[in-house]
Design a protein around this motif. Structure first.
Motif, PDB file in Angstrom:
ATOM      1  N   GLN A 192      13.167  13.823  84.791  1.00 55.00           N
ATOM      2  CA  GLN A 192      12.501  12.722  84.097  1.00 55.00           C
ATOM      3  C   GLN A 192      11.391  13.264  83.216  1.00 55.00           C
ATOM      4  O   GLN A 192      10.558  14.046  83.667  1.00 55.00           O
ATOM      5  CB  GLN A 192      11.907  11.708  85.080  1.00 55.00           C
ATOM      6  CG  GLN A 192      11.309  10.479  84.381  1.00 55.00           C
ATOM      7  CD  GLN A 192      10.593   9.543  85.337  1.00 55.00           C
ATOM      8  OE1 GLN A 192      10.065   9.970  86.353  1.00 55.00           O
ATOM      9  NE2 GLN A 192      10.580   8.259  85.018  1.00 55.00           N
TER      10      GLN A 192
ATOM     11  N   GLY B  87      15.606   8.506  83.227  1.00 56.04           N
ATOM     12  CA  GLY B  87      15.887   9.734  83.959  1.00 56.04           C
ATOM     13  C   GLY B  87      16.647   9.436  85.227  1.00 56.04           C
ATOM     14  O   GLY B  87      17.091   8.307  85.460  1.00 56.04           O
TER      15      GLY B  87
ATOM     16  N   PHE C 143       7.398   6.382  79.616  1.00 59.67           N
ATOM     17  CA  PHE C 143       8.800   6.787  79.547  1.00 59.67           C
ATOM     18  C   PHE C 143       9.575   5.816  78.653  1.00 59.67           C
ATOM     19  O   PHE C 143      10.281   4.937  79.122  1.00 59.67           O
ATOM     20  CB  PHE C 143       9.383   6.856  80.949  1.00 59.67           C
ATOM     21  CG  PHE C 143       8.633   7.808  81.851  1.00 59.67           C
ATOM     22  CD1 PHE C 143       8.841   9.168  81.769  1.00 59.67           C
ATOM     23  CD2 PHE C 143       7.701   7.323  82.752  1.00 59.67           C
ATOM     24  CE1 PHE C 143       8.139  10.046  82.582  1.00 59.67           C
ATOM     25  CE2 PHE C 143       6.998   8.195  83.564  1.00 59.67           C
ATOM     26  CZ  PHE C 143       7.213   9.558  83.479  1.00 59.67           C
TER      27      PHE C 143
END
Length: 538
Positions: free
Chosen positions: A181, A161, A118
């Motif tokens: 997310q 997120g 991420f």
């Protein structure tokens, strides 16, 4: 029981598109990060506090689409640039640091840390009294586990997120009700359920030889709820090389948890393979052809079928499969009334896995708002050798491309729960096996159980529901047709275990590699019954 979204290995990998299933359709391992190193990073779109209205995100998306796509910043500080899965998972958001905790509002907001897969810098703001307030990153939000090698960054690096908690299961206790997310992925669940299927803001070029494109929700605005509110509103800005878009989610937790989605797309190029209201799930195996799966459990899946109610009001049930090769199925329709990936079997004995609790995974039902016109419900079934792969995708594709430079508004409702309330007779189970005793015989025997729609197992009921009383067991007429091969030995009989019926028939493929099968029941008293569709592959 608290339902936490501390990401499991399956969920992190599946969301990131780094699975074998993803590879099967050309999904890149960088699906979340949209790596485009040659392009400069876009400036943050939420740079300061300012006015916010219902049209703000739409105006930003409209302006954004007039220029080329610039990916969000992906550069991570050195302290978190090389986190592995376990280290990333050991960065916890402090519960007492959740937004709106001190105000004692009916919802809480938590923020995901960047790192691992991420990498995209996601900006998040809260909205109150018509003003947006940027949420600056702070290490004080997080508890760092001992295995995290370095102190967390102190500069404002954004987030990965968000997740929302609410009183879904009992008053005074805040369980997770929604997560946003990774690309445009999000998920929710109904009261008493645990996470399973995911949704996506937009699917683009699924199965395309050149690779799938993964739009990303790059900015979020979350409206501050009132103290008496039973819903919460999230706005999201979508962006990708092909399209920008504005999304508004109104979330109402319960059974089902409902999300009203309002969206407008602003394509940079013609979108001829756009997937609207996409759901992504996992199907490993069930009683329908489990001969290739050496597993101690009877069934393993987050969803077991695609349910459709087409524009003519016909109810269609398509059992899912884990095929040997990538399979696309397109169901042409006009003005669909609803579709979605269902987890219909909610009996623990079907799965025998009290850790995974597949019987408690939500179904995801899509109800279009307004007339969506002509198009197709598309089902993608991807070969998978593990339950860690989200290998099922279903979405709506308009019949005509969404033109570059146009504005394409649409709306729909998502229901995360046990599926829609139905009437008439529904498919309860599909099974198949050898059709005769001859060695290596190609003949396959199909067994389809039907039950009155009222016969259902509640998400938390440890025992199957008793057969429903009501309409007398009038035997229907069964019709089975196939696109190839030979159908024989059709037999319909009452099923005393569920006050329904059992349909059996044989399929001789007769050398065909793929056969589409259709079964219908016709009752003399006119009661409706689901149409059963199935694709058999050699």
């Amino acid at each position: 029981m608290a339902f936490s979204y501390l990401p499991t290995r399956r969920r992190v990998l599946a969301s990131a598109g780094a699975t074998l299933a993803s590879a099967a359709v050309g999904w890149p391992a960088n699906a979340l990060s949209n790596d485009q190193p040659a392009a400069p990073a876009a400036p943050n779109l939420i740079t300061a506090d300012g006015p916010f209205s219902r049209s703000t995100v739409t105006e930003i998306a409209r302006a954004l689409a007039k220029g080329p796509f610039v990916p969000p910043n992906q550069k991570l500080p050195d302290a978190i640039s090389d986190l592995n899965y376990d280290q990333y998972r050991a960065i916890y958001f402090k519960q007492d640091a959740a937004i709106w905790t001190k105000e004692e509002l009916p919802f809480r907001l938590q923020l995901f840390h960047r790192g691992f897969f991420f990498k995209d810098e996601i900006d998040i703001a809260v909205v109150k009294d018509g003003q947006a307030h940027h949420l600056a990153y702070s290490p004080d939000y997080y508890q760092r586990g001992n295995i995290v090698p370095h102190p967390l960054p102190t500069e404002d690096i954004g987030f990965a997120g968000l997740r929302i908690h609410g009183e879904i299961n009992r008053p005074g206790y805040f369980d997770e009700i929604a997560v946003f997310q990774g690309a445009s992925y999000f998920r929710s669940l109904g009261k008493g359920q645990i996470y399973g299927i995911s949704a996506r803001g937009l699917a683009l070029k699924v199965g395309d030889p050149g690779g799938e494109e993964f739009p990303i929700f790059r900015d979020y605005w979350v409206e501050t709820p009132d103290k008496e509110s039973d819903s919460i509103v999230v706005h999201a800005l979508l962006d990708s090389p092909s399209v920008a878009g504005a999304y508004r989610f109104t979330i109402r937790p319960g059974l089902p948890t409902q999300m009203d989605v309002e969206a407008t797309l602003f394509p940079r190029v013609d979108l001829d393979k756009a997937g609207l209201a996409a759901g992504t799930s996992m199907f490993y195996f069930d009683a329908n052809g489990r001969e290739d799966f050496d597993d101690w459990r009877p069934e393993v899946h987050d969803s077991d079928g695609l349910l459709m109610i087409n524009g003519r009001g016909e109810h269609i049930w398509r059992p899912l499969a884990n095929p040997k090769t990538l399979q696309f199925s397109a169901f042409v329709d006009s003005a669909p009334r609803g579709f979605g990936l269902m987890q219909r079997d909610r009996n623990y004995d079907t799965y025998q896995d009290y850790n995974a609790s597949y019987e408690r995974r939500p179904s995801l039902w899509v109800e279009p708002v307004g007339d969506w016109g002509k198009g197709t419900v598309t089902l993608v079934e991807i070969p998978s050798n593990s339950e860690t792969n989200d290998n099922i995708v279903a979405y709506w594709t308009p019949s005509q491309p969404i033109k570059a430079g146009s504005e394409f508004p649409f709306a729909y409702r998502l229901s995360w729960g046990n599926g829609p309330e139905l009437t008439g007779v529904t498919v309860a189970a599909t099974r198949r096996g050898r059709g005769d005793l001859k060695e290596a015989s190609p003949i396959r025997r199909f067994v389809i159980d039907y039950a009155p729609a009222a016969v259902a197992v509640a998400a938390n009921d440890p025992k199957p529901a008793a057969p429903a009383a009501g309409d007398p067991p009038v035997d229907p007429k069964a019709t089975v047709t196939a696109s190839g091969g030979k159908i024989s030995d059709i037999w319909i009989e009452p099923n005393p275990t569920n006050n329904g019926w059992r349909l059996t028939f044989n399929l001789d493929p007769d050398g065909k590699k793929l056969v589409e099968i259709r079964a219908t029941l016709t009752f003399a008293d006119g009661r409706p019954a689901e149409t059963w569709l199935y694709r058999w592959t050699a």
